[in-house]
Structure formats: C-alpha cells, structure tokens
Design an enzyme around this catalytic site. Structure first.
Site, PDB file in Angstrom:
ATOM      1  CG  HIS A  55      44.654  50.545  41.170  1.00  0.00           C
ATOM      2  ND1 HIS A  55      44.416  51.747  41.796  1.00  0.00           N
ATOM      3  CD2 HIS A  55      43.588  50.331  40.364  1.00  0.00           C
ATOM      4  CE1 HIS A  55      43.271  52.236  41.378  1.00  0.00           C
ATOM      5  NE2 HIS A  55      42.748  51.402  40.507  1.00  0.00           N
ATOM      6  CG  ASP A 111      47.675  53.759  41.090  1.00  0.00           C
ATOM      7  OD1 ASP A 111      46.997  52.835  40.592  1.00  0.00           O
ATOM      8  OD2 ASP A 111      47.543  54.120  42.273  1.00  0.00           O
ATOM      9  CD  GLU A 152      45.715  52.836  44.933  1.00  0.00           C
ATOM     10  OE1 GLU A 152      46.114  52.486  43.802  1.00  0.00           O
ATOM     11  OE2 GLU A 152      44.957  53.797  45.099  1.00  0.00           O
ATOM     12  CG  ASP A 159      37.532  47.333  44.230  1.00  0.00           C
ATOM     13  OD1 ASP A 159      36.416  47.297  43.680  1.00  0.00           O
ATOM     14  OD2 ASP A 159      38.554  47.683  43.638  1.00  0.00           O
TER      15      ASP A 159
HETATM   16  C1  GLP Z   1      38.853  51.735  40.248  1.00  0.00           C
HETATM   17  C2  GLP Z   1      38.616  50.261  40.559  1.00  0.00           C
HETATM   18  C3  GLP Z   1      39.448  49.369  39.660  1.00  0.00           C
HETATM   19  C4  GLP Z   1      39.313  49.812  38.210  1.00  0.00           C
HETATM   20  C5  GLP Z   1      39.806  51.228  38.063  1.00  0.00           C
HETATM   21  C6  GLP Z   1      39.818  51.742  36.631  1.00  0.00           C
HETATM   22  O1  GLP Z   1      40.023  52.204  40.836  1.00  0.00           O
HETATM   23  N1  GLP Z   1      38.891  49.923  41.904  1.00  0.00           N
HETATM   24  O2  GLP Z   1      39.018  48.028  39.815  1.00  0.00           O
HETATM   25  O3  GLP Z   1      40.047  48.968  37.393  1.00  0.00           O
HETATM   26  O4  GLP Z   1      38.931  52.010  38.861  1.00  0.00           O
HETATM   27  O5  GLP Z   1      38.617  52.374  36.340  1.00  0.00           O
HETATM   28  P1  GLP Z   1      38.230  53.106  34.981  1.00  0.00           P
HETATM   29  O6  GLP Z   1      37.709  52.043  34.101  1.00  0.00           O
HETATM   30  O7  GLP Z   1      37.178  54.085  35.394  1.00  0.00           O
HETATM   31  O8  GLP Z   1      39.473  53.735  34.454  1.00  0.00           O
END
Ligand code: GLP
Length: 267
Positions: free
Chosen positions: A138, A136, A143, A67
């Site tokens: 995802h 959440d 989402e 993304d």
């Molecule tokens: C963002 C990314 C996800 C990732 C998530 C969790 O939302 N788009 O791909 O899995 O963060 O991140 P963290 O490791 O900082 O909890």
C-alpha cells in the site's frame, strides 16, 4: 519511474531528505506531502538537522499528510498527528496553520475527506509527495483492491497492516482503529512529483512487485508506474529482488542530475 539504489538505509534516507531540502530551497511556498511510519522517522531527523544547521526554512511551506486513523484524536500518542508533531512539526519552523492531516474524529467522514481534497486544491496541489511502502504494497492506507483512481476516503485496514503497525500501539492489535482516512491513489498520482523511500530486506519482495510487476490494485504502489515524475529511493537490502538493478545503478552513476549526490555517499 526512476529507481535509485543507495548502499545503506542511512544513505537512502539522506538522499531522500536532500531531494526534499533542495526543492524547499528553490520554492519557499512548497507544498509537501508527508508520510508516516518507521522509515520516515530518519527523513524527518535529517530535515530537522538541515533546519538547525543549514537554516532550511519551512516558514512558508504547506504540508499535507497522507492519512490518519479514524477515531483517534490528535492528542492521542498513537495518532499520526502526534507522530508528525514528535518527528517534524516541533523541530522545524512550519506554521501550525500550514500543516494538514485528515481529521479522524470528524462526525461526517465523507465531508471531511471532500474538505481535505478541497484544501489540497486550494494551495495548487502537492508539489512533492513523500511515500513509504506498506508490507502489502500500500501507499498511504490504500489497501489491496483500492481503486487506482480512488480519492481521499475512509478505508478498512488489512490484518497485515494492523499487524505491521501494532508495535506503535504497544503491540496490542485490540487497541488499534480498524479504519483510516487516506488520500486515494488518484489523489496521490496528482502530486507533481512522487518520492517513495523503501529500506530493509522485509520490503524486498513487495518492492519488486510494486516497481517491476504489473500495475494492479492488489499492490497500490504499482500505480506509481503511471506517474510522470516518480523517484524510488531504496537501500541495497530492499533492492535485492529487483531485476533491473544494474540499469538503476548505471543511472545513478551516469545521469548528470545525480552528479551532486554521488560524491555525498557516506560509505
Ligand atoms: C503505514 C503508513 C504508510 C507507510 C507504511 C510503512 O501503513 N500508512 O504511509 O508507508 O506504514 O511504514 P514503515 O516505514 O513503518 O514500514
């Protein structure tokens, strides 16, 4: 789906990086799907170490990120382009032309998303997709209520995701883009193999819903239960709510495929 519980965050990260390194060694033209977020930073440190100390070769590897924020140019320090450059691309011998992220600045976002899918198809699909888990539930930026067959598209971020990622924007939600281009759940499920890494007690409740709960678009990571080759590597803190903990531990301690990794824990 296979859940592997490691004692510490460091052990979980190391195992995930070892699994990726092994694949890369066996197939130099590997197509690696990449994720961002705090959890992944340790994986990229470890891959950079393997490159430096063990000559892990990325020269023929292709990468595709999940993304990118809409409206952030690649040179914005907040962009996922910049994140990837900082944490991985500048530290290993990946050819810049082989690294791919969606273009959040594209004038025609729909065309950009279709083009991204086309690029993935052209290289024969993603061999291994690395994934984190959002608060959440995802994967990527899919989402809640993202269709489980969704493709790469622009998606509005939830207030929970904006709050979780605000620290990367100096804590200022007002500075944050409200949308991101993300591979769809359907796109992710087409990867030949998925590897989700989840650490820390703040993820324990949502991990249990993703792994052991019903498959639902309210928790898009739960769609990974449909994937024929998905491994979920977690630490003890993230695992506390899992009902099948004893069985998952048994698998790691007894299944032959895990033997090379058992002796390696650093506890
Ligand atoms: C963002 C990314 C996800 C990732 C998530 C969790 O939302 N788009 O791909 O899995 O963060 O991140 P963290 O490791 O900082 O909890």
């Amino acid at each position: 789906m296979e859940v592997i519980i490691r004692p510490t965050k460091r052990d979980a990260i190391r195992l995930a990086a070892q699994l990726i390194g092994k694949e890369l060694k066996s197939k130099p033209h590997f197509v690696l799907g990449l994720a961002t977020g705090a959890t992944m930073a340790g994986v990229y440190d470890e891959l950079a170490r393997q490159h430096r100390e063990e000559h892990l070769d990325f020269s023929r590897c292709h990468t595709f990120n999940l993304d990118e924020y809409v409206g952030l140019p690649p040179d914005s320090p907040y962009s996922y382009h910049a994140y990837m450059h900082r944490h991985l691309f500048s530290r290993v011998n990946l050819a810049p032309a082989n690294t791919h992220l969606p273009d959040g600045m594209a004038a025609d976002l729909k065309a950009e998303c279709a083009h991204y899918e086309q690029l993935i198809r052209q290289v024969g699909g993603v061999d291994l997709q690395l994934l984190g888990l959002g608060r959440d539930g995802h994967i990527g930026f899919n989402e809640p209520l993202s269709a489980l067959r969704s493709r790469t598209r622009a998606k509005a971020l939830t207030p929970s995701t904006l709050a979780a990622n605000a620290p990367y924007f100096g804590g200022d939600v007002a500075k944050m883009p409200r949308r991101a281009i993300t591979m769809g759940v359907g796109t992710i499920l087409e990867a030949h193999r998925c590897l989700m890494l989840v650490t820390g007690d703040s993820k324990a409740a949502i991990l249990a819903r993703a792994v052991e709960g019903p498959i639902t678009s309210m928790v898009t990571a739960s769609a990974l239960q449909l994937h024929p080759h998905c491994q979920v590597v977690v630490d003890e803190e993230a695992a506390v709510n899992l009902q099948g903990q004893a069985y998952y531990r048994w698998i790691f301690e007894n299944e032959p495929e895990w033997a090379p990794y058992r002796a390696d824990a650093e506890v």
